[in-house]
Design a protein around this motif. Structure first.
Motif, mmCIF file in Angstrom:
data_model
loop_
_atom_site.group_PDB
_atom_site.id
_atom_site.type_symbol
_atom_site.label_atom_id
_atom_site.label_comp_id
_atom_site.label_asym_id
_atom_site.label_seq_id
_atom_site.Cartn_x
_atom_site.Cartn_y
_atom_site.Cartn_z
ATOM 1 N N HIS A 198 131.471 -25.884 -17.615
ATOM 2 C CA HIS A 198 131.805 -24.537 -18.047
ATOM 3 C C HIS A 198 131.008 -23.387 -16.895
ATOM 4 O O HIS A 198 131.709 -22.490 -17.019
ATOM 5 C CB HIS A 198 131.735 -24.049 -19.562
ATOM 6 C CG HIS A 198 130.530 -23.944 -19.891
ATOM 7 N ND1 HIS A 198 129.785 -22.749 -19.902
ATOM 8 C CD2 HIS A 198 129.539 -24.910 -20.573
ATOM 9 C CE1 HIS A 198 128.539 -22.988 -20.284
ATOM 10 N NE2 HIS A 198 128.415 -24.139 -20.803
ATOM 11 N N LYS A 199 130.129 -23.739 -16.471
ATOM 12 C CA LYS A 199 129.225 -23.032 -15.858
ATOM 13 C C LYS A 199 129.922 -22.565 -14.329
ATOM 14 O O LYS A 199 129.560 -21.668 -13.698
ATOM 15 C CB LYS A 199 127.969 -23.391 -15.632
ATOM 16 C CG LYS A 199 126.989 -23.657 -17.003
ATOM 17 C CD LYS A 199 125.690 -24.039 -16.797
ATOM 18 C CE LYS A 199 124.911 -23.860 -18.239
ATOM 19 N NZ LYS A 199 123.682 -24.526 -17.879
ATOM 20 N N ARG A 200 130.617 -23.767 -13.785
ATOM 21 C CA ARG A 200 130.936 -23.575 -12.328
ATOM 22 C C ARG A 200 132.305 -24.108 -12.298
ATOM 23 O O ARG A 200 132.684 -25.232 -12.834
ATOM 24 C CB ARG A 200 130.280 -24.350 -11.696
ATOM 25 C CG ARG A 200 128.711 -23.852 -11.296
ATOM 26 C CD ARG A 200 127.861 -24.747 -10.673
ATOM 27 N NE ARG A 200 126.506 -24.064 -10.394
ATOM 28 C CZ ARG A 200 126.029 -23.267 -9.622
ATOM 29 N NH1 ARG A 200 126.585 -23.129 -8.765
ATOM 30 N NH2 ARG A 200 124.646 -23.005 -9.674
ATOM 31 N N PRO A 201 133.249 -23.637 -11.650
ATOM 32 C CA PRO A 201 134.774 -23.908 -11.365
ATOM 33 C C PRO A 201 134.870 -25.209 -10.667
ATOM 34 O O PRO A 201 134.147 -25.628 -10.013
ATOM 35 C CB PRO A 201 135.289 -22.797 -10.493
ATOM 36 C CG PRO A 201 134.327 -21.567 -10.500
ATOM 37 C CD PRO A 201 132.851 -22.298 -10.629
ATOM 38 N N PHE A 202 135.881 -25.917 -11.217
ATOM 39 C CA PHE A 202 136.137 -27.193 -10.383
ATOM 40 C C PHE A 202 135.158 -28.416 -10.992
ATOM 41 O O PHE A 202 135.484 -29.511 -10.409
ATOM 42 C CB PHE A 202 136.614 -27.333 -9.367
ATOM 43 C CG PHE A 202 137.709 -26.346 -8.824
ATOM 44 C CD1 PHE A 202 138.991 -26.895 -8.605
ATOM 45 C CD2 PHE A 202 137.507 -25.195 -8.373
ATOM 46 C CE1 PHE A 202 140.149 -26.183 -8.205
ATOM 47 C CE2 PHE A 202 138.443 -24.290 -8.013
ATOM 48 C CZ PHE A 202 139.951 -24.808 -8.078
ATOM 49 N N SER A 203 134.476 -28.165 -11.937
ATOM 50 C CA SER A 203 133.334 -29.032 -12.163
ATOM 51 C C SER A 203 134.021 -30.293 -12.887
ATOM 52 O O SER A 203 133.722 -31.700 -11.992
ATOM 53 C CB SER A 203 132.195 -28.642 -13.227
ATOM 54 O OG SER A 203 131.551 -27.581 -12.443
ATOM 55 N N LYS A 204 134.719 -30.468 -13.638
ATOM 56 C CA LYS A 204 135.500 -31.654 -14.245
ATOM 57 C C LYS A 204 136.104 -32.385 -13.193
ATOM 58 O O LYS A 204 136.121 -33.524 -12.792
ATOM 59 C CB LYS A 204 135.973 -31.545 -15.370
ATOM 60 C CG LYS A 204 136.889 -32.744 -16.037
ATOM 61 C CD LYS A 204 137.535 -32.689 -17.019
ATOM 62 C CE LYS A 204 138.137 -34.030 -17.491
ATOM 63 N NZ LYS A 204 137.491 -35.197 -17.461
ATOM 64 N N PHE A 205 137.149 -31.638 -12.388
ATOM 65 C CA PHE A 205 138.082 -32.190 -11.418
ATOM 66 C C PHE A 205 137.264 -32.904 -10.329
ATOM 67 O O PHE A 205 137.507 -33.771 -9.993
ATOM 68 C CB PHE A 205 138.697 -31.039 -10.964
ATOM 69 C CG PHE A 205 139.937 -31.194 -9.821
ATOM 70 C CD1 PHE A 205 141.104 -32.135 -10.166
ATOM 71 C CD2 PHE A 205 139.515 -31.045 -8.338
ATOM 72 C CE1 PHE A 205 141.776 -32.462 -9.270
ATOM 73 C CE2 PHE A 205 140.376 -31.383 -7.501
ATOM 74 C CZ PHE A 205 141.680 -32.116 -7.952
#
Length: 217
Positions: A198-205
């Protein structure tokens, strides 16, 4: 509605967002929701149970989900009626604040070489609720819109060089012995630890796609 719009959002929404300490949209993890406003919360707070149908929940903390404008808007366009929300929503979908370890998925893709086109897919899907949640949130459609950008960049790192360049970069950084988390942050601008997605965009993807690319021979 008056209590939420005129009182809570203007006077306490900012504090609520900050206390949650969530930097990106809860639904899509693509956009930052960092607070830059002095008067009220800069991120939008989606009402998971729509406040038009459930006004008593308009001020419930468990019903306020930090989200980006696009996800909040798309969710607001749902054709689900109040009977569905009352009787089926929590049995058919995952609530953002109550994850289930038995409900998981990973991002995947297919590359069509003849048209230079990337198709976003899901893999390793487990559980009955996760696909319904992904479909409701338009997750595949949202990430498909980024396929020629973030996905293509990662794919090119893997395929356009004589060696697996992603693996090479990760090994190269190992000489200075940063942690795995630092490597992913430096190279890809993402968090590697799932609890920090949740801290940085696109992390899971990006984590899911990088995992897939590292498996390609």
């Amino acid at each position: 509605k008056s209590g939420y719009t005129n009182f809570y959002q203007k006077k306490h929404g900012k504090d609520f967002i900050n206390l949650l300490n969530r930097s990106t949209c809860t639904y899509c993890n693509r956009n930052y929701t960092l607070n830059i406003s002095t008067n009220h919360a800069s991120s939008q707070l989606d009402h998971w149970f729509p406040k038009s149908m459930f006004p008593i929940l308009a001020l419930s903390f468990f019903n306020l989900i930090p989200s980006c404008g696009s996800c909040n808007h798309m969710k607001g366009q749902s054709d689900k009626n109040d009977d569905w929300w009352k009787n089926n929503s929590l049995t058919e979908m995952l609530h953002p604040y109550f994850p289930d370890n038995n409900e998981n998925f990973k991002f995947d893709f297919t590359y069509r070489e003849n048209s230079d086109e990337f198709i976003v897919k899901f893999r390793d899907v487990t559980g009955n609720k996760i696909l319904q949640t992904l479909n409701f949130n338009l997750t595949k459609k949202i990430y498909q819109a980024h396929s020629q950008l973030e996905l293509k960049d990662l794919y090119n790192l893997r395929k356009k060089y004589t060696k697996n360049y992603i693996e090479f970069l990760l090994q190269k950084l190992h000489q200075d012995e940063p942690s795995d988390e630092e490597k992913y942050r430096l190279l890809f601008g993402i968090e590697k630890n799932q609890n920090d997605y949740h801290k940085r965009p696109f992390s899971k993807f990006k984590n899911d796609i990088i995992e897939k690319l590292l498996e390609i021979e």
